[in-house]
Scaffold this motif. Structure first.
Motif, PDB file in Angstrom:
ATOM      1  N   ARG A  12       0.804  -1.131   0.044  1.00 27.86           N
ATOM      2  CA  ARG A  12      -0.031   0.105   0.230  1.00 27.86           C
ATOM      3  C   ARG A  12       1.000   1.252  -0.086  1.00 27.86           C
ATOM      4  NH1 ARG A  12      -5.252   1.417   1.353  1.00 27.86           N
ATOM      5  NH2 ARG A  12      -5.640   3.688   2.191  1.00 27.86           N
ATOM      6  N   LYS A  16       1.224   4.154  -2.856  1.00 27.01           N
ATOM      7  CA  LYS A  16       1.037   5.644  -2.688  1.00 27.01           C
ATOM      8  C   LYS A  16       2.074   6.654  -2.792  1.00 27.01           C
ATOM      9  CE  LYS A  16      -1.588   7.270   0.897  1.00 27.01           C
ATOM     10  NZ  LYS A  16      -2.549   7.873   0.165  1.00 27.01           N
ATOM     11  N   ASP A  38      -7.748  15.420   1.156  1.00 33.88           N
ATOM     12  CA  ASP A  38      -8.569  14.647   0.147  1.00 33.88           C
ATOM     13  C   ASP A  38      -8.944  15.682  -1.007  1.00 33.88           C
ATOM     14  OD1 ASP A  38      -8.415  12.447   1.226  1.00 33.88           O
ATOM     15  OD2 ASP A  38     -10.406  12.345   2.294  1.00 33.88           O
ATOM     16  N   LYS A  41      -5.584  16.781  -3.130  1.00 36.54           N
ATOM     17  CA  LYS A  41      -4.608  15.838  -3.311  1.00 36.54           C
ATOM     18  C   LYS A  41      -4.239  15.808  -4.707  1.00 36.54           C
ATOM     19  CE  LYS A  41      -3.983  10.875  -2.617  1.00 36.54           C
ATOM     20  NZ  LYS A  41      -4.741   9.623  -1.836  1.00 36.54           N
ATOM     21  N   GLN A  43      -2.876  13.926  -7.607  1.00 36.26           N
ATOM     22  CA  GLN A  43      -3.062  12.690  -7.986  1.00 36.26           C
ATOM     23  C   GLN A  43      -2.016  12.164  -9.048  1.00 36.26           C
ATOM     24  OE1 GLN A  43      -7.104  12.018  -9.162  1.00 36.26           O
ATOM     25  NE2 GLN A  43      -7.679  11.885  -7.136  1.00 36.26           N
ATOM     26  N   ASP A 452      -7.651   4.477  -3.282  1.00 36.52           N
ATOM     27  CA  ASP A 452      -6.463   4.733  -3.616  1.00 36.52           C
ATOM     28  C   ASP A 452      -6.027   3.244  -4.555  1.00 36.52           C
ATOM     29  OD1 ASP A 452      -5.829   6.467  -2.068  1.00 36.52           O
ATOM     30  OD2 ASP A 452      -5.226   5.410  -0.122  1.00 36.52           O
ATOM     31  N   ASN A 453      -6.819   2.339  -4.545  1.00 38.96           N
ATOM     32  CA  ASN A 453      -6.623   1.100  -5.321  1.00 38.96           C
ATOM     33  C   ASN A 453      -6.883   1.496  -6.843  1.00 38.96           C
ATOM     34  OD1 ASN A 453      -9.343   1.541  -5.368  1.00 38.96           O
ATOM     35  ND2 ASN A 453     -10.267  -0.477  -5.098  1.00 38.96           N
ATOM     36  N   TYR A 455      -4.975   3.617  -8.333  1.00 41.78           N
ATOM     37  CA  TYR A 455      -3.391   3.852  -8.496  1.00 41.78           C
ATOM     38  C   TYR A 455      -2.676   2.500  -9.292  1.00 41.78           C
ATOM     39  CZ  TYR A 455      -3.747   8.000  -6.072  1.00 41.78           C
ATOM     40  OH  TYR A 455      -4.050   9.390  -5.629  1.00 41.78           O
TER      41      TYR A 455
END
Length: 577
Positions: A12, A16, A38, A41, A43, A452-453, A455
């Motif tokens: 994880r 990130k 959030d 952020k 990305q 987050d998944n 990514y």
């Protein structure tokens, strides 16, 4: 147990913090951005990949299949799916010894998967555009495309070839981007002023249609929007002595004559660019129930360079550039009156090709789209890049900026009484912010439409929704392709209720844009199937139409096609009447 937990935590953390790409350079996140909130952020985190499979076979020329051929069905193709699944994209990348430079330049190849009673046939035809016919007749590239300048006739003298640079460049009619509907007819479209009407059953090229013969525009997008009654909205630029204008186009739903094409089209309103000689490039736009939303992004077109590209011996794409110093601006225009809002909604620089949806709720307009933090994507899709292999391919991929789904919340009723300097977004369900900065400026910060998944899957592009039910309305689900390669390598389904993700993925398989088809007795938003075309570069003739359950993304069936296909752009399902 402890080891598995450690591995999970480490994995994880790698997802990130693996890498940040900004302007094609890898660097670490600044300390103050290591754990952003959030709603702010950045990305840009993604997995660094190695050992990517070459996809060169997916961007090579193929032969057309003008006579329908049978496919081998595995699993079940639901018998309620009856119609034509139409796809468009480039399929020929050279004529004689002359070659195209850019993926967008290839000649349009139209595909039809005819689905009937659980069986599927396949056919394809090259669009008989003037570009295709002229190039074929002379067996060389004689019409310039987006990334390729035509070469002078080698049979001409040096002086004649020199003089040809001063000739006006002929605008291409190579409509290789998508299928669109207008007044009940099907057209294929690109971003110039030309479309071609086609027969959706046999893909025959019927009629070339010029937008500029009906309204004063020099082109239109390949992504129009449709009202339930068939009214079509589009956007196109016009160029005059005073510079460029962005024009919102409205086409009535009904024909006044059997031969009617774009008769009755009007310019609903025009929007003035921030810089008239350097207007923004745009691929699409958004609509809500009452508004057309135009996104003016920092991908800019240098009009002087574009009009002199032939004289300078440069391709048209050389006149398009990314200016990260410019903010992205949202313009709202009333769909019924054509009035353009004096309030402009600004945000930090980003680029977008495709919007997901837009809808109004509680005095706000929610605008969902796929966003990247730079605007280099157009120049990345040179054919030489797509055909790379080994370390060169890995390096190419790992320097690309990823695309992620985001939501912006725009307050509609901003007046002189609206307070400045505070977040106007009062919706507890949203972490996006919008702050009035001055009388006519609101600054917006997005919220992420993913966890987050995402990514792990390289971001998301080619977004699709249950359009007939949810376009301009609140919605829960959208679909797209994950991009752990230069083209899509997975099909994704996002649930906006909790930002969870469902995935269809098989190593070595590359699906195209997913198209949602509702079931005839649909009640829920995701009652239906997803259609996508999957290509396999490591296998000769490893192509198939894939049918997925739209609820679960589990495979329902597939239809294996015994011919090779190139990777394409967009599609549409034409149900049988």
């Amino acid at each position: 147990m402890i080891r598995r937990l450690q591995d999970a935590v480490a994995r994880r953390w790698r997802i990130k913090m693996a890498c940040v790409v900004k302007h094609e350079l890898c660097s670490e996140l600044p300390a103050d951005e290591a754990e952003p909130s959030d709603n702010s952020k950045v990305q840009k985190c993604f997995l660094m990949l190695k050992g990517l499979e070459t996809i060169a076979p997916l961007v090579h020329s193929v032969e057309e299949t003008p006579v329908p051929i049978s496919t081998e069905v595995q699993g079940i193709i639901p018998t309620w799916i009856n119609g034509n699944f139409l796809r468009n994209g480039p399929g020929k990348f050279e004529f004689g010894n002359t070659h195209y430079n850019h993926w967008f330049d290839g000649m349009a190849l139209l595909h039809n998967f005819k689905i009937e009673k659980g069986q599927v046939t396949y056919m394809s035809r090259f669009l008989r555009s003037d570009a295709y016919k002229k190039n074929s007749e002379r067996d060389r590239i004689v019409m310039s495309e987006f990334g390729t300048l035509n070469m002078p006739d080698p049979c001409k003298s040096f002086f004649q070839r020199f003089l040809s640079r001063f000739e006006k460049m002929e605008v291409t009619d190579n409509a290789s981007v998508s299928f669109v509907k207008c007044k009940g007819d099907y057209y294929v479209s690109t971003e110039t002023n030309f479309m071609h009407k086609v027969n959706p059953e046999n893909l025959e090229t019927l009629e070339k249609v010029d937008w500029s013969k009906f309204i004063a525009v020099n082109g239109a997008t390949a992504h129009p929007h449709y009202e339930p009654d068939g009214t079509t909205y589009n956007m196109g630029n016009s160029y005059g002595n005073k510079g460029a204008l962005y024009n919102i186009i409205k086409v009535p739903p009904e024909k006044t004559d059997p031969k009617d094409t774009l008769q009755g089209a009007v310019i609903l309103c025009s929007i003035v660019p921030a810089n008239k000689s350097h207007p923004s490039y745009y691929h699409s736009f958004a609509i809500s129930e009452n508004y057309v939303v135009f996104i003016e992004q920092p991908i800019k077109m240098d009009l002087l360079k574009i009009v002199t590209c032939k004289l300078r011996g440069k391709a048209l794409c050389e006149g398009i550039y990314w200016d990260p110093k410019q903010e992205t601006v949202f313009h709202l225009a009333d769909k019924r009156t054509g009035e353009v809002s004096s309030v402009k909604y600004h945000t930090k620089a980003f680029s977008t090709f495709h919007q997901i949806n837009a809808f109004e709720e509680d005095g706000f307009l929610m605008l969902d789209m796929c966003c990247a933090d730079d605007g280099q994507a157009i120049k990345n899709f040179l054919i030489q890049n797509l055909r790379k292999s080994g370390d060169a391919l890995d390096e190419m991929y790992n320097t690309l900026c990823r695309v992620f789904p985001r939501r912006f919340v725009l307050p509609i009723n901003v007046t002189s009484e609206t307070p400045t300097g505070q977040n106007l977004n009062t919706r507890s369900s949203s972490k996006a912010t919008c702050v009035k900065m001055s009388k006519f400026k609101v600054f917006c910060q997005h919220e992420d439409l993913h966890g987050d998944n995402l990514y792990e899957y390289g971001g998301l592009e080619f977004p699709q929704i249950n359009y007939s039910k949810c376009n301009t309305q609140p919605y829960r689900y959208f679909y797209g392709c994950g991009f752990r390669h230069l083209v899509g390598d997975s099909v994704l389904k996002m649930d906006l209720k909790d930002k969870t993700l469902k995935v269809w993925y098989q190593k070595g398989f590359y699906p195209s844009e997913p198209v949602f088809v509702p079931s005839p007795d649909a009640v829920e938003e995701d009652d239906g199937v997803i259609l996508t075309v999957v290509l396999t570069p490591s296998q000769d003739k490893g192509t198939f139409l894939l049918v997925l359950d739209a609820k679960t993304l589990e495979e329902v069936g597939r239809a294996n096609v015994p011919v090779n296909m190139p990777y394409g752009f967009h599609g549409i399902f034409n149900p049988s009447s």
